[in-house]
Motif scaffolding. Structure first.
Motif, short mmCIF file in Angstrom:
data_model
loop_
_atom_site.label_atom_id
_atom_site.label_comp_id
_atom_site.label_asym_id
_atom_site.label_seq_id
_atom_site.Cartn_x
_atom_site.Cartn_y
_atom_site.Cartn_z
N GLU A 473 0.81 -1.22 0.00
CA GLU A 473 0.00 0.00 0.00
C GLU A 473 0.84 1.27 0.00
OE1 GLU A 473 -0.25 -1.79 4.25
OE2 GLU A 473 -0.02 -2.45 2.18
N VAL A 474 2.11 1.15 0.39
CA VAL A 474 3.01 2.30 0.39
C VAL A 474 3.84 2.36 -0.89
CG1 VAL A 474 4.98 3.40 1.54
CG2 VAL A 474 3.15 2.34 2.90
N TYR A 475 4.44 1.24 -1.27
CA TYR A 475 5.40 1.24 -2.36
C TYR A 475 4.82 0.85 -3.72
CZ TYR A 475 8.95 1.80 1.22
OH TYR A 475 9.70 2.30 2.25
N THR A 476 3.77 0.07 -3.71
CA THR A 476 3.16 -0.33 -5.00
C THR A 476 1.64 -0.20 -4.93
OG1 THR A 476 3.19 -2.64 -4.29
CG2 THR A 476 5.03 -1.88 -5.66
N PRO A 477 1.11 1.00 -4.66
CA PRO A 477 -0.34 1.15 -4.51
C PRO A 477 -1.11 0.84 -5.79
CG PRO A 477 0.74 3.29 -4.63
CD PRO A 477 1.82 2.27 -4.49
N ALA A 478 -0.45 1.02 -6.92
CA ALA A 478 -1.11 0.73 -8.21
C ALA A 478 -0.53 -0.53 -8.85
CB ALA A 478 -0.95 1.92 -9.15
N GLY A 479 0.17 -1.35 -8.05
CA GLY A 479 0.83 -2.53 -8.58
C GLY A 479 2.22 -2.19 -9.06
N GLY A 480 3.07 -3.18 -9.16
CA GLY A 480 4.43 -2.93 -9.61
C GLY A 480 5.32 -4.12 -9.37
N SER A 481 6.58 -3.97 -9.73
CA SER A 481 7.55 -5.05 -9.61
C SER A 481 7.97 -5.28 -8.16
CB SER A 481 8.79 -4.73 -10.45
OG SER A 481 8.44 -4.50 -11.80
N TRP A 482 8.60 -6.43 -7.92
CA TRP A 482 9.04 -6.76 -6.58
C TRP A 482 10.08 -5.77 -6.06
CZ3 TRP A 482 14.12 -7.61 -5.48
CH2 TRP A 482 14.97 -7.81 -6.58
N TRP A 483 10.91 -5.25 -6.97
CA TRP A 483 11.96 -4.34 -6.52
C TRP A 483 11.38 -3.02 -6.05
CZ3 TRP A 483 12.39 0.34 -8.92
CH2 TRP A 483 11.85 0.46 -10.20
N MET A 484 10.21 -2.63 -6.57
CA MET A 484 9.55 -1.43 -6.08
C MET A 484 9.03 -1.65 -4.67
SD MET A 484 7.49 -0.23 -9.51
CE MET A 484 6.73 1.15 -8.67
N LEU A 485 8.50 -2.86 -4.41
CA LEU A 485 8.00 -3.19 -3.09
C LEU A 485 9.11 -3.16 -2.04
CD1 LEU A 485 5.60 -4.20 -1.36
CD2 LEU A 485 6.25 -6.53 -2.00
N TRP A 486 10.28 -3.63 -2.44
CA TRP A 486 11.43 -3.67 -1.54
C TRP A 486 12.35 -2.47 -1.75
CZ3 TRP A 486 12.18 -7.38 2.26
CH2 TRP A 486 11.26 -8.43 2.25
N ALA A 487 11.80 -1.37 -2.23
CA ALA A 487 12.62 -0.22 -2.62
C ALA A 487 13.47 0.31 -1.47
CB ALA A 487 11.72 0.90 -3.16
N ALA A 488 12.91 0.43 -0.27
CA ALA A 488 13.66 1.02 0.83
C ALA A 488 14.85 0.17 1.27
CB ALA A 488 12.72 1.32 2.00
N PRO A 489 14.65 -1.11 1.63
CA PRO A 489 15.83 -1.90 2.02
C PRO A 489 16.82 -2.07 0.89
CG PRO A 489 13.85 -3.28 1.94
CD PRO A 489 13.40 -1.88 1.83
N LEU A 490 16.33 -2.21 -0.36
CA LEU A 490 17.26 -2.32 -1.49
C LEU A 490 18.06 -1.03 -1.67
CD1 LEU A 490 15.10 -4.18 -4.17
CD2 LEU A 490 17.11 -5.07 -2.98
N PHE A 491 17.40 0.10 -1.49
CA PHE A 491 18.09 1.39 -1.61
C PHE A 491 19.18 1.52 -0.56
CE2 PHE A 491 18.62 5.94 -0.84
CZ PHE A 491 18.80 6.42 -2.12
#
Length: 522
Positions: A473-491
């Motif tokens: 709901e924060v990183y992929t509210p409109a859907g998206g790739s797994w890397w977008m979901l894990w954007a913060a720890p990956l960053f």
């Protein structure tokens, strides 16, 4: 016997013939640095630097709808909770600002507490966070300008940040703003201070006006803050934790007064006070705005408060001209917020470069002979901020993604100060109370230092985990790739990895401090 960092505070007699600026310069030389920046900032300008970085008008306008959409009206309580946690951090920072009045404070404090390696990563993570934060602040113009005049929507017709048109237009407006703030930062601290102080004054007036409008046009009482019926589905504690990210996004950057220590008059006394004042005033004003908006919103149930946020309430309660004036105040707040972030980041980059801790250090540490500013760091931050916006062109989740990744990185940089400080406190830091060059006692937590510091560490860890948690709901509210979901720890991992690579190619800092500010007492 080698002197410790705390023992090099010069103690000039109260009637010393040295001017304040000369005394401050002598103080800085005690740390092994020659004064090259122009010391122009007074108490209000120092306060303005921290207040404009926090910038409650900017960030609450950005994130009010986000917080309400998850926690309902009861998300209000996340505000005092986050303030209490961040004030614990600020108390520790105030004590450090009194003892190490040096530009690039997060880096300087960390390296003096934990050594070069930890200090370098604290500075590196803070630089990255400030570049991303500047970009995230700049795109907030999209929340305000199209509401003032439709001509500011230069791309398409949908101005919502979560739409494709709104996201593209936000990048365009944000890039223009970053170019402007870069120019202001280049031409000198005088111009930056005047514009920033004027902008903060306008923002404070705007805050008071918004609060007055909300409380005089209330449709319900303060008991609204107990309502949870509009919260997101699922256990309320989960929705409450997500809604708390709104306050976590806002209450950062209060350390900016420390970043500008070498340009502040009497920084040992001024910076600690303005760090605490900037956060406290922001918390009070922001809390009243949140309460007033919830009381004055025409509806809590039709979805407008989640989608339109504060702009929806203001436009509903004020006629068009008055509402646009208030929105113009918000636009001023966004401008000086971006300016303050870029200024703080450039001083941090300058401070690290001066110690030979960045690539191209000699150029990054150069100060313009006329303007008295580190020109190249300001340009680098502006260019990288614009590049980051362009990279996210068309990404409808740009707002939440940029905000989350930069703030979690910033919280981790804060932890690289508070954790080593706690270790040093347990070992007896500070050894004794000290006074400034005027003979006044330095800000100190005394016997409360260890418990306050320990709570600040626990708080920082908890918030870093909450910010980085991969919520769709924060990183992929409109859907998206797994890397977008894990954007913060990956960053964070990419930032650390890139930092490790950069560190291999920079020259280690030289032991420039003849008085030994990095050394332990013999």
């Amino acid at each position: 016997m080698v002197a410790s960092a705390d023992s090099i505070v010069p103690n000039h007699p109260p009637n010393s013939a040295l001017s304040t600026v000369n005394a401050d310069s002598a103080d800085l030389e005690g740390f092994g640095y020659q004064p090259v920046l122009h010391r122009k900032l007074g108490r209000y300008a120092s306060f303005a630097a921290g207040f404009s970085f926090v910038s409650i008008l900017t960030t609450i306008f950005q994130f009010f709808g986000f917080g309400y959409s998850f926690g309902g009206a009861a998300f209000f309580w996340t505000w005092p909770i986050v303030f209490a946690g961040q004030f614990l951090v600020a108390l520790n920072f105030a004590e450090l600002a009194a003892r190490y009045p040096i530009s690039g404070c997060i880096y300087q404090w960390s390296r003096r507490l934990a050594g070069e390696l930890v200090g370098w990563f604290a500075g590196w993570m803070m630089i990255i966070a400030q570049i991303v934060t500047a970009a995230a602040a700049a795109i907030a113009l999209q929340v305000v300008l199209p509401s003032i005049w439709s001509g500011f929507q230069m791309v398409g017709t949908d101005s919502a940040l979560t739409s494709h048109d709104g996201a593209v237009n936000a990048v365009l407006l944000g890039s223009i703003l970053l170019a402007l703030t870069t120019l202001i930062n280049v031409v000198g601290i005088d111009w930056m201070s005047r514009i920033n102080s004027l902008g903060v004054t306008i923002e404070i007036i705007g805050v008071i006006a918004v609060i007055a409008v909300f409380f005089t046009h209330a449709d319900r009482g303060p008991g609204v803050v107990m309502h949870t019926d509009q919260a997101a589905a699922g256990p309320y504690w989960g929705a409450f934790l997500v809604s708390g990210l709104m306050a976590a996004y806002v209450m950062v950057g209060f350390d900016s007064a420390g970043e500008l220590s070498e340009e502040t008059k009497n920084p040992r006394q001024v910076a600690p006070r303005t760090i605490l004042t900037a956060l406290a005033v922001s918390a009070l004003g922001g809390g009243l705005i949140l309460l007033g908006a919830l009381m004055a919103a025409p509806s809590l149930t039709d979805g407008s408060l989640s989608s339109g946020g504060l702009a929806y309430v203001i436009e509903a309660k004020l006629d068009s001209p008055a509402g646009k004036v208030v929105l113009a105040c918000v636009a001023c707040a966004i401008t000086v917020c971006t300016l303050a972030i870029q200024t703080a980041g450039s001083r941090l980059m300058f401070s690290m470069a001066r110690d030979g801790r960045l690539p191209f250090s000699e150029r990054l540490a150069a100060v313009h002979p006329r303007f008295g500013t580190p020109v190249l760091p300001s340009v680098v931050i502006g260019v990288l901020g614009i590049g980051l916006l362009v990279l996210n062109l068309g990404n409808a989740a740009i707002f939440a993604t940029l905000a989350s990744v930069c703030i979690v990185t910033l919280y981790l940089a804060y932890l690289l100060v508070t954790v080593p400080l706690l270790v040093r406190r347990i070992k007896g830091w500070p050894a004794e109370d000290r006074t400034s060059e005027s003979g006044a006692p330095l800000f100190a937590l005394g016997r409360y230092g260890i418990p306050i510091n320990a709570l600040a560490v626990v708080w920082g860890i908890a918030m870093a985990v909450n910010l980085a948690w991969p919520r769709p709901e924060v990183y992929t509210p409109a859907g998206g790739s797994w890397w977008m979901l894990w954007a913060a720890p990956l960053f964070v991992l990419v930032t650390i990895g890139a930092g490790a690579v950069v560190l291999r190619f920079v020259t280690p800092a030289t032991p420039r401090e003849s008085a030994g500010p990095l050394a332990q007492p013999a």
